[in-house]
Design an enzyme around this catalytic site. Sequence first.
Site, PDB file in Angstrom:
ATOM      1  N   LYS A 124      72.203  87.702 -80.918  1.00  0.00           N
ATOM      2  CA  LYS A 124      71.433  88.101 -82.716  1.00  0.00           C
ATOM      3  C   LYS A 124      72.794  87.949 -83.829  1.00  0.00           C
ATOM      4  CE  LYS A 124      67.338  87.725 -80.632  1.00  0.00           C
ATOM      5  NZ  LYS A 124      65.855  88.447 -80.569  1.00  0.00           N
ATOM      6  N   THR A 125      73.552  86.874 -84.217  1.00  0.00           N
ATOM      7  CA  THR A 125      74.840  87.682 -84.825  1.00  0.00           C
ATOM      8  C   THR A 125      74.324  86.799 -86.237  1.00  0.00           C
ATOM      9  OG1 THR A 125      75.503  86.147 -83.692  1.00  0.00           O
ATOM     10  CG2 THR A 125      76.186  88.150 -82.890  1.00  0.00           C
TER      11      THR A 125
END
Lengths: 272, 272, 272, 272, 272, 272
Positions: A124-125
């Site tokens: 989740k970047t």
Amino acid sequence: MIPVEEWLREDAPYGDITSELLIPPDLEGYGEIISRGKYVLCGIHHVAEVFAGCGVEFTPLFHDGDDVEEGDAVAGLRGNIRAMLLRERLALNILGHMTGIATATRRAVEIAERYGVRVAATRKTTPGLRALEKYAVSVGGGDTHRLTLSDHVLIKDNHIRAVGSLERALSCARNRSFVRKVEVEVETVEDALAAARMGADILMLDNFTPEMVRKTLDALKEEGLKERVIVEVSGGITMENLEEYASLRPDVISMGCLTHSVRVADFSLELR
Amino acid sequence: MIPVEEWLREDAPYGDITSELLIPPDLEGYGEIISRGKYVLCGIHHVAEVFAGCGVEFTPLFHDGDDVEEGDAVAGLRGNIRAMLLRERLALNILGHMTGIATATRRAVEIAERYGVRVAATRKTTPGLRALEKYAVSVGGGDTHRLTLSDHVLIKDNHIRAVGSLERALSCARNRSFVRKVEVEVETVEDALAAARMGADILMLDNFTPEMVRKTLDALKEEGLKERVIVEVSGGITMENLEEYASLRPDVISMGCLTHSVRVADFSLELR
Amino acid sequence: MIPVEEWLREDAPYGDITSELLIPPDLEGYGEIISRGKYVLCGIHHVAEVFAGCGVEFTPLFHDGDDVEEGDAVAGLRGNIRAMLLRERLALNILGHMTGIATATRRAVEIAERYGVRVAATRKTTPGLRALEKYAVSVGGGDTHRLTLSDHVLIKDNHIRAVGSLERALSCARNRSFVRKVEVEVETVEDALAAARMGADILMLDNFTPEMVRKTLDALKEEGLKERVIVEVSGGITMENLEEYASLRPDVISMGCLTHSVRVADFSLELR
Amino acid sequence: MIPVEEWLREDAPYGDITSELLIPPDLEGYGEIISRGKYVLCGIHHVAEVFAGCGVEFTPLFHDGDDVEEGDAVAGLRGNIRAMLLRERLALNILGHMTGIATATRRAVEIAERYGVRVAATRKTTPGLRALEKYAVSVGGGDTHRLTLSDHVLIKDNHIRAVGSLERALSCARNRSFVRKVEVEVETVEDALAAARMGADILMLDNFTPEMVRKTLDALKEEGLKERVIVEVSGGITMENLEEYASLRPDVISMGCLTHSVRVADFSLELR
Amino acid sequence: MIPVEEWLREDAPYGDITSELLIPPDLEGYGEIISRGKYVLCGIHHVAEVFAGCGVEFTPLFHDGDDVEEGDAVAGLRGNIRAMLLRERLALNILGHMTGIATATRRAVEIAERYGVRVAATRKTTPGLRALEKYAVSVGGGDTHRLTLSDHVLIKDNHIRAVGSLERALSCARNRSFVRKVEVEVETVEDALAAARMGADILMLDNFTPEMVRKTLDALKEEGLKERVIVEVSGGITMENLEEYASLRPDVISMGCLTHSVRVADFSLELR
Amino acid sequence: MIPVEEWLREDAPYGDITSELLIPPDLEGYGEIISRGKYVLCGIHHVAEVFAGCGVEFTPLFHDGDDVEEGDAVAGLRGNIRAMLLRERLALNILGHMTGIATATRRAVEIAERYGVRVAATRKTTPGLRALEKYAVSVGGGDTHRLTLSDHVLIKDNHIRAVGSLERALSCARNRSFVRKVEVEVETVEDALAAARMGADILMLDNFTPEMVRKTLDALKEEGLKERVIVEVSGGITMENLEEYASLRPDVISMGCLTHSVRVADFSLELR
């Protein structure tokens, strides 16, 4: 390795019109990047790339991973003023973002390591910044976990739904490359045990309550599976509830918030 | 217009090895993107680009700017399962980031507009994402402010230090393009008044206390300058102190945190 | 996902001057891609990308992994003749290269699997083509092995030389991400055993003679390590000596020649 | 001029995780690239580009075109070890591929030049590598032939089929740019003669048997056309049958295998 | 094949703020591109690419090479108004530039062809636009000449100075690829004759007066070289002096001004 | 910041075959770029970028904005001859184009400034070159005007047609960012006055006759609006009619021909 030209074009597609009006093209000077808080510094060598080859001599005064205090000068800049000001905002945006991640990661690691638990990041970047963000996690002492969809086999609920059963999914996964482990995301204690029995290398306990984590760990020990499988807790872990989970002593706790909800670190550039 | 291929390569440089092991290449199905909170939706049309031309029919069920509740399906996806899962994380990362910004902006706007005050973003954005982030600000009802260094003349402390005096800086700025306004960042009430007298179009009161803002506004009114200059308050404004500043009724309040410290919005993709 | 525009520019930076002289811009026709040998077809869907959106309807008549015979039409093309001829060479170069790899891999796999041994590729690929080449290996039934330097820990002689000893190297490797295995390249039977005892997940026996491989396997069994470690034979394996090594029954044999010394498969485009 | 960053990203999208675990960031050392066979070296200056600006001083010890023997050090590298190892495989892949081509070309040239015949490459190259491959051909003493579809008029069977007749094709080709020659691919002795009579600058005898080549050359001499036309033999020429064709003394023999079925040259990097 | 996204980003890096303020996102309409003069139309198919996939149906009403008159609608556009206006200026800039070149070329060709002389362009093109400009020259009936430094051997004064003599230069040029001609730029009548005698395929008479051209042609005829060499006149040829040179009947006259000093053709987009 | 590699690839995708035939790879020498006319020099620092890092030391002998005479050496080059000749044409094409624009702009500015009128460029630029062309305009003393669609609100006839009325358009424009002015393009004197009354910041008088311009200016003065609005004259202004318009003393005159119909400046590279 960072796309300096592209990012400068984003901030100045037709140059810096203010500096071009006000500042003579050849004016030189000295400035410093000042920390406005207490942080684990990260990104100083990336910022060096921002100033490479533009007529500004950039001198880092700290290294990535160092603790810095409010008021510390983290880098000195000497040279062309226009070139400095053109790159100021980009440099500070990078430094603030990466330092923000490293600082938060360090804080989480300090909590978890008391219990011998590892802290990991997730996928989740921020689009376009994963390499920088995973690096910042490692500077903060965290585990980078899976980097991409290409480098680790992680069977999630949508896969299981698509193939029909956990058993069938794990059976397909036997054809993986011999260099890869297999991880399974599970949503119940029963599935965790089933996956461990079927030979999963890693269990990801997804959105488990602390009670469920405890039960899973106990059951794995009982069945003698605990040493053969790595247990990762994931989903909804925050700075607030981290210690509660860590105290249960899973192997790893992964936290999306390290990279998806970054709190910037504050830096400024001061001409002297 | 978003670099879908580049961002997919970041997440899957050699494909999605898990799905390739588990899911038949031609398997089709239906899924939904579900909101896990109450948000101002933003980025749904960008997510549509992520799924364009890959064998997945993407149907937005809400539009950017709509309010969504926890549990709402914001989009439906029908088609190739491998293609869906390959793009899942990228899609959710974009949607979460943009929706996070729009939601925070809306909240700030609701506070400020009670006092007739506009909320603006800054250039403190994430490298590579400024266009998306400024768009999300506008979806949330905010003002995008200066987009780049090329499109607005904003004289800051470092400029003044480099040219020697505010007066000299403003004099140079007279040669700006006839389509541009001139804004001056000031750090004291006196400088604010001086800049207004010298003809600045916009004053940016940087890191002013509420008291200093009040004094500046009063003095401008007294000198009959208030109508000729736009007053922007900037620096250190948070959700917590926003109302205090807004109640003083400057024209604009700008908040870096809208884009530099995003709190992600939570979405998930569920295969049905 | 292949860079069609860039590769077309390589072959026709200013267009196809012959076709532009000879062939009317709107002339349409039908053609076929014909196999000139007996192969394991690979790349037909990549070739479809070459013809996407150019006014040529491309119909694959076989799928990747299918056996094709000399004379088989593997695809039909209907549409603009200029567009077909502009892309002909690029299409055939891709198809020939990938089919060449898949065909050679299949041959190696057929030899090795009689002994229960897996065949793997290496990182000795053609710059810019690794994703295509690793895919062709998998179509031929091979294991893709490490894809990049980022996705697997493989300790080689140069690392050991740089850190001083195998022991120290393996000790550093304990800090790897929990999702990664650790592989060690060894050059003697003794090192192989030492690495296995120290907990390496995979041993790469580099340039071992068959006799050395046998000794290593025997010793591992004797010490009860055989089940805990994967044994890979690598270095200098060719189609000629493959069976000799396979008959010793290591777990994996890796062959650089699958991708670094490709023998093209022969295809031609025939207008009908 | 080679895309070093792109090719490094292919091999290390998230860095070299092994070296980062094992080797201190500032460790320096010396290494050499060693030839593992007898070759015509090619690509050493391209490899220099791979190491440019990364903290490694790269010193070529031979030049492109030089003969190297097994065991020769072809280049020395001094500097940062991590930087060296990150680039090792890319450097060796380039060097092996180009040296393989130059070496094979030299061998073919040595055979053909005894008969005064030139050896040429074709457009059957590896996508993305044509410039490097054509350069390697020239380093080996070969003729680069047509580089792209834009730079030479070459009428092939598909063109003739599309326009209806060789005559019509050649008539259209008269409108070519005055700087271009016209070449015609022919499949029979009769067509070769017809094309020569109609003024083709070059004949490409495609898949001719030696007997057909001889007949064509004899007939051209008889008609006094031999001096006015260049005769190229093409299609199915290998190292094995090259001399048989060369001994017939056409002007040029072109060989696709020089670039489409490369046999890699073996090099290794040894830290000292 | 034109970089539409890149060129749109040049004109609208953050969108079209005026249309976004004024025009509803879904508003549809009809418009036409109108010619404001009498031209040889060129670029209409490139403009079609500008509007591809954006929700605007683009219908060319003329083809490249057609004569258009003032007031002619050259294309119709139906669809999303915002998308039309975003692309308007880019479309008109391309169309005006290419039509300007084609129109000027046609005029020059009409003058020269009365004398059987060909008109050619040069490499004096606009960076980034050579393919479009050379195409426009060919649409106007001109010869595209050398496209790049890679596709034709042209020996100029700087080469001769560097190697020492014309003779040595021509001798080196014998090693060129068998598919290339050799052209020599000469500055005196004597050099022209010398180059012709030494076997140059093409002479470029650089900055010759008409008298010098005449002398050269006469001398070549006298020596029986005229049929073996192509004579190109180049340097300082304008629309004004073109006929004077053409009447001397060299083979080709090349004119840099066709592409380096373009006079735009005027078009506008009118919403109906 | 200019795409040197891309532009070199346009001119030499496979190298400079003439120089490679004739000139030894290591030959060094000295050359100069010579002006062939009287110009306002522009682009000399961009040309420096062309020669950066290629083994040629480039020394500008004049700066952008300087007057140069026929015969002046504007830069000296010392170093590798092949590298010089490879970049010669690109360098001269850039320098000629930019100097042509700066020279024409200077001429226009000299005419207009006698009347206190500013000269501005438009968005009628060459695709891919806008930043260079706008810069050249500023070097010649002109105003760069709107740089892109993203940085200035300019309401044109097509907008008004789409929204229904000037009034509605101006009302929508009130929601613009507080940092932007609003300009309105008008086609009649009446519309000009209406727009001024409704609060437009700038009027663009489009294709007005001198008489119409005079009437507009008189009426604005009469209504006391002249000081509150900037008047720009645009459309069909050439070097020939510029003075007639300038003598009416609008604030700004914009001229598309400065960038859309460039007359190249002539430079050559001479090896000494």
